[in-house]
Design a protein around this motif. Sequence first.
Motif, PDB file in Angstrom:
ATOM      1  N   TYR A   1     -22.471  62.834   8.456  1.00 49.51           N
ATOM      2  CA  TYR A   1     -21.193  63.550   8.331  1.00 49.51           C
ATOM      3  C   TYR A   1     -20.026  62.564   8.231  1.00 49.51           C
ATOM      4  CZ  TYR A   1     -17.438  66.840   9.370  1.00 49.51           C
ATOM      5  OH  TYR A   1     -16.284  67.600   9.308  1.00 49.51           O
ATOM      6  N   SER A   2     -20.031  61.566   9.100  1.00 51.86           N
ATOM      7  CA  SER A   2     -18.960  60.575   9.095  1.00 51.86           C
ATOM      8  C   SER A   2     -18.936  59.797   7.781  1.00 51.86           C
ATOM      9  CB  SER A   2     -19.134  59.612  10.278  1.00 51.86           C
ATOM     10  OG  SER A   2     -18.132  58.626  10.282  1.00 51.86           O
ATOM     11  N   GLY A   3     -20.117  59.363   7.314  1.00 59.28           N
ATOM     12  CA  GLY A   3     -20.180  58.620   6.067  1.00 59.28           C
ATOM     13  C   GLY A   3     -19.811  59.470   4.866  1.00 59.28           C
ATOM     14  N   PHE A   4     -20.220  60.747   4.880  1.00 59.70           N
ATOM     15  CA  PHE A   4     -19.952  61.624   3.739  1.00 59.70           C
ATOM     16  C   PHE A   4     -18.461  61.924   3.603  1.00 59.70           C
ATOM     17  CE2 PHE A   4     -19.406  65.873   1.905  1.00 59.70           C
ATOM     18  CZ  PHE A   4     -20.050  65.700   0.686  1.00 59.70           C
ATOM     19  N   VAL A   5     -17.794  62.313   4.704  1.00 62.63           N
ATOM     20  CA  VAL A   5     -16.380  62.685   4.600  1.00 62.63           C
ATOM     21  C   VAL A   5     -15.518  61.467   4.274  1.00 62.63           C
ATOM     22  CG1 VAL A   5     -16.581  64.705   6.076  1.00 62.63           C
ATOM     23  CG2 VAL A   5     -16.050  62.497   7.109  1.00 62.63           C
ATOM     24  N   LYS A   6     -15.968  60.290   4.666  1.00 62.51           N
ATOM     25  CA  LYS A   6     -15.254  59.081   4.242  1.00 62.51           C
ATOM     26  C   LYS A   6     -15.565  58.772   2.780  1.00 62.51           C
ATOM     27  CE  LYS A   6     -15.134  56.489   8.631  1.00 62.51           C
ATOM     28  NZ  LYS A   6     -16.289  56.980   9.385  1.00 62.51           N
ATOM     29  N   GLY A   7     -16.823  58.962   2.397  1.00 60.70           N
ATOM     30  CA  GLY A   7     -17.255  58.618   1.050  1.00 60.70           C
ATOM     31  C   GLY A   7     -16.599  59.442  -0.034  1.00 60.70           C
ATOM     32  N   ILE A   8     -16.300  60.714   0.259  1.00 58.20           N
ATOM     33  CA  ILE A   8     -15.675  61.556  -0.762  1.00 58.20           C
ATOM     34  C   ILE A   8     -14.159  61.356  -0.808  1.00 58.20           C
ATOM     35  CG2 ILE A   8     -17.475  63.315  -0.662  1.00 58.20           C
ATOM     36  CD1 ILE A   8     -15.560  65.008   1.035  1.00 58.20           C
ATOM     37  N   ASP A   9     -13.632  60.538   0.090  1.00 59.39           N
ATOM     38  CA  ASP A   9     -12.199  60.240   0.100  1.00 59.39           C
ATOM     39  C   ASP A   9     -11.992  58.743   0.320  1.00 59.39           C
ATOM     40  OD1 ASP A   9      -9.460  60.397   0.130  1.00 59.39           O
ATOM     41  OD2 ASP A   9      -9.316  61.302   2.123  1.00 59.39           O
ATOM     42  N   PRO A  10     -12.464  57.911  -0.617  1.00 62.50           N
ATOM     43  CA  PRO A  10     -12.384  56.457  -0.412  1.00 62.50           C
ATOM     44  C   PRO A  10     -10.960  55.935  -0.287  1.00 62.50           C
ATOM     45  CG  PRO A  10     -13.094  56.974  -2.654  1.00 62.50           C
ATOM     46  CD  PRO A  10     -13.130  58.248  -1.884  1.00 62.50           C
ATOM     47  N   LEU A  11     -10.016  56.570  -0.984  1.00 58.61           N
ATOM     48  CA  LEU A  11      -8.630  56.117  -0.871  1.00 58.61           C
ATOM     49  C   LEU A  11      -8.053  56.432   0.506  1.00 58.61           C
ATOM     50  CD1 LEU A  11      -6.841  56.774  -4.290  1.00 58.61           C
ATOM     51  CD2 LEU A  11      -7.208  54.609  -3.124  1.00 58.61           C
ATOM     52  N   GLY A  12      -8.483  57.552   1.101  1.00 63.32           N
ATOM     53  CA  GLY A  12      -8.034  57.880   2.450  1.00 63.32           C
ATOM     54  C   GLY A  12      -8.474  56.820   3.444  1.00 63.32           C
ATOM     55  N   SER A  13      -9.746  56.382   3.333  1.00 68.16           N
ATOM     56  CA  SER A  13     -10.239  55.316   4.201  1.00 68.16           C
ATOM     57  C   SER A  13      -9.528  54.001   3.906  1.00 68.16           C
ATOM     58  CB  SER A  13     -11.753  55.147   4.019  1.00 68.16           C
ATOM     59  OG  SER A  13     -12.436  56.334   4.385  1.00 68.16           O
ATOM     60  N   ASP A  14      -9.232  53.774   2.633  1.00 69.04           N
ATOM     61  CA  ASP A  14      -8.488  52.574   2.239  1.00 69.04           C
ATOM     62  C   ASP A  14      -7.134  52.533   2.939  1.00 69.04           C
ATOM     63  OD1 ASP A  14      -7.563  50.342   0.767  1.00 69.04           O
ATOM     64  OD2 ASP A  14      -6.725  51.634  -0.767  1.00 69.04           O
ATOM     65  N   TYR A  15      -6.420  53.657   2.937  1.00 69.24           N
ATOM     66  CA  TYR A  15      -5.119  53.726   3.601  1.00 69.24           C
ATOM     67  C   TYR A  15      -5.263  53.510   5.110  1.00 69.24           C
ATOM     68  CZ  TYR A  15      -3.667  55.998  -0.784  1.00 69.24           C
ATOM     69  OH  TYR A  15      -3.409  56.295  -2.097  1.00 69.24           O
ATOM     70  N   LYS A  16      -6.328  54.059   5.690  1.00 63.31           N
ATOM     71  CA  LYS A  16      -6.533  53.931   7.135  1.00 63.31           C
ATOM     72  C   LYS A  16      -6.817  52.484   7.516  1.00 63.31           C
ATOM     73  CE  LYS A  16      -6.377  56.802   9.559  1.00 63.31           C
ATOM     74  NZ  LYS A  16      -5.247  57.297  10.398  1.00 63.31           N
ATOM     75  N   PHE A  17      -7.649  51.796   6.738  1.00 65.95           N
ATOM     76  CA  PHE A  17      -7.907  50.374   6.991  1.00 65.95           C
ATOM     77  C   PHE A  17      -6.604  49.573   6.908  1.00 65.95           C
ATOM     78  CE2 PHE A  17     -12.542  50.941   6.109  1.00 65.95           C
ATOM     79  CZ  PHE A  17     -13.011  50.293   7.236  1.00 65.95           C
TER      80      PHE A  17
END
Length: 414
Positions: free
Chosen positions: A18-34
């Motif tokens: 679940y954690s990997g999937f919701v991050k994977g479908i929103d790579p730019l969101g994770s990019d902003y968070k990093f």
Amino acid sequence: MRLVKNLCRIIVGIVFIYSGFVKGIDPLGSDYKFTDYFNAFGMGWMNATTLFFSFALSLAEFLIGTALLFNLWVSRMAWGSLLFMAFFTPLTLVLALTNPVSDCGCFGDAMILTNWQTFWKNIILFLLAIMIFVYRKEYKSSLSLMGQFSFLTLAGAGMLCLSIYCYRHLPVLDFRPYAVGKNITEGMRLPEGAKPDQYEVTLKYKNKQTGEIRSFTEENYPWQDTLNWEYESSSERLVKKGYITPIHDLVIEHPTLGNITEEILEDDNHTILAVAYNLNQSDTQYQPAINRLAEYARKKGIRFYGLTSSTERDIEAYKKRNHVPYEFCTADEIQLKTMIRSNPGVIILREGTILDKWAGKDVPDVKELQDTDLTAYCVYSREQMQRIYLVYSIILLFFVAYLLIPRRKGKRNN
């Protein structure tokens, strides 16, 4: 004991997937968070790597979760889950104590957790990961080693392809308050019965006779005694945290008309917003298509604005360089990044409801819009996309069943 061991494996597997999937479908969101994390810890020099970490983290979590859930290579993947939790558990403790970023981002926008909630969640997962690691050699798969490797390879390739697609276009699932179908006005409204933040206001007044400065509250400040007291300053302190609306910082500023947020959200005609949170980083190859869409909107009497957080100087330079035929309004960068995961991107509104969103490369040709109602076009295109996603989901389910179920039957027959 076998039930407990399998339960640990399944729980950790589901959480990781679940954690990997919701991050994977929103790579730019994770990019902003990093980027937020690196800046908060004074590691801005790492910002060039944020997109890589976005893809790598989501893929690693998804693969570890898939392996644990389907009992594949557990003796090896148990190391991955243990190392993950050994690293992130103390890290989330530091985040909980220092609170540099309010939302950990571990489940993307699908589930918002505080830093303390994330820490206690990780404590539980860490204990389960230890249990899996201790008994890792007792987990036996019904698939051969080659079968397990093939399954994980295909799962990883599928997740990576999905992430790339969502990066190049838009997330296939949108958990943000600006998702298609959401009403922005409702997202800004405080629900009935919900209480806002409560503040204690301190007012300082100066005595005209003695020069003494005294502090008062809103209940006893000398607002009527203007002969003896004059206002000096005020301050406020948060006493109790209240309900936070999903959208709480959206203000659209027109260069000459000022705040036009309410005007746009109440317009019963269509409004088209070309969003580019940073014009200096915007992909200009899609600007001609947006310009043509703006000309189409002008002829149809549809309101069309650009939205950016860039400076006035950058806006004028960008308009001149790319022959932009529309006005730019300004808004908060975080809100623009939340609105649409594309720079640039286009949003269609009507009475505050988001009808559709397009990444820059997906802006339709105006010829497609000539002989149709814009609302009907948006609804039809979304339905078509949902049908495509449904077909792919069914194919994926058959793929999983084909790899797992026949082999289990074969093992029983033997």
